[in-house]
Design an enzyme around this catalytic site. Structure first.
Site, mmCIF file in Angstrom:
data_model
loop_
_atom_site.group_PDB
_atom_site.id
_atom_site.type_symbol
_atom_site.label_atom_id
_atom_site.label_comp_id
_atom_site.label_asym_id
_atom_site.label_seq_id
_atom_site.Cartn_x
_atom_site.Cartn_y
_atom_site.Cartn_z
ATOM 1 N N GLY A 77 3.023 -11.822 4.897
ATOM 2 C CA GLY A 77 4.272 -12.538 5.108
ATOM 3 C C GLY A 77 4.268 -13.367 6.368
ATOM 4 C CD GLU B 276 3.639 -6.187 1.511
ATOM 5 O OE1 GLU B 276 3.542 -7.310 2.030
ATOM 6 O OE2 GLU B 276 4.686 -5.781 0.960
#
Length: 220
Positions: A29, A103
């Site tokens: 991100g 993740e």
């Protein structure tokens, strides 16, 4: 400070939580991208980083940070990642970048989860940000019907395929007042690979970028 500067404030502070001469996990991100820049500039030496996405891997290569596969390491000293939303119990919604499966795997393998975010991501209750749910493509309609029964409004993330070859349903207007229970309930739906509620693998530390500087919040 603008939002980008707040993110960098948190990212820069996170470098202090990186143990030298160990393996670490790195998420995906825009805030994580700034962390990678700060890690490279800070001069800390690590054995290697486990990446959660192809995008992160590309940035690690650009900054010459060694990458290792999770299967090649026994433990990760810390996992650094951002959040789309994080509540006061440090439970999160993640997956806006579509890397929620990787993740969650890497977070579960790490000794400590340090979340980095700007102050706009810190909320009293999760759910304003649509919840990403990674699904097997052939089961997408089946899963969507079950998510409707839970009160959500599923929307296909058009034109997007995860690194694992799956699709993402973004679920709007879910009532997430019990994140742990809902995380488990959604994952029991046949055809769901993983969902973006990080309650079972919540953060241990939150570094929040504020105009006054980086605020470090511990919950555990």
């Amino acid at each position: 400070m603008n939002q980008q500067e707040l993110k960098r404030t948190a990212a820069r502070k996170a470098v202090e939580f990186v143990p030298e001469n160990e393996y670490i996990g790195i998420g995906t991100g825009s805030t994580v991208n700034l962390f990678i820049e700060e890690l490279a500039a800070g001069g800390k030496r690590i054995k290697g980083a486990v990446s959660t996405s192809s995008a992160t891997s590309a940035l690690l290569a650009k900054f010459e940070i060694p990458e290792v596969a999770l299967r090649e390491v026994i433990r990760l000293g810390v996992y650094i990642d951002g959040a789309d939303e994080i509540n006061h119990s440090l439970q999160m919604i993640k997956g806006g970048g579509g890397a929620l499966l990787g993740e969650k795997i890497v977070a579960s393998a790490s000794d400590k989860f340090v979340c980095i975010a700007d102050e706009s991501k810190y909320v009293a209750q999760l759910g304003r940000f649509p919840l990403p749910v990674e699904v097997i493509p052939s089961a997408r309609s089946l899963v969507a019907r079950q998510l409707l029964k839970l009160g959500g409004e599923p929307e296909l993330r058009v034109g997007f395929t995860t690194d694992n070859g799956h699709e993402i349903l973004d679920i709007h207007h879910l009532d997430i007042n019990q994140p742990l229970a809902l995380e488990d309930e959604i994952n029991k739906i046949t055809g769901v690979v993983e969902n973006g509620i990080f309650a079972r693998n919540g953060a241990d530390v939150l570094i929040l970028g504020r105009a006054s500087g980086a605020e470090v919040i511990h919950i555990r």
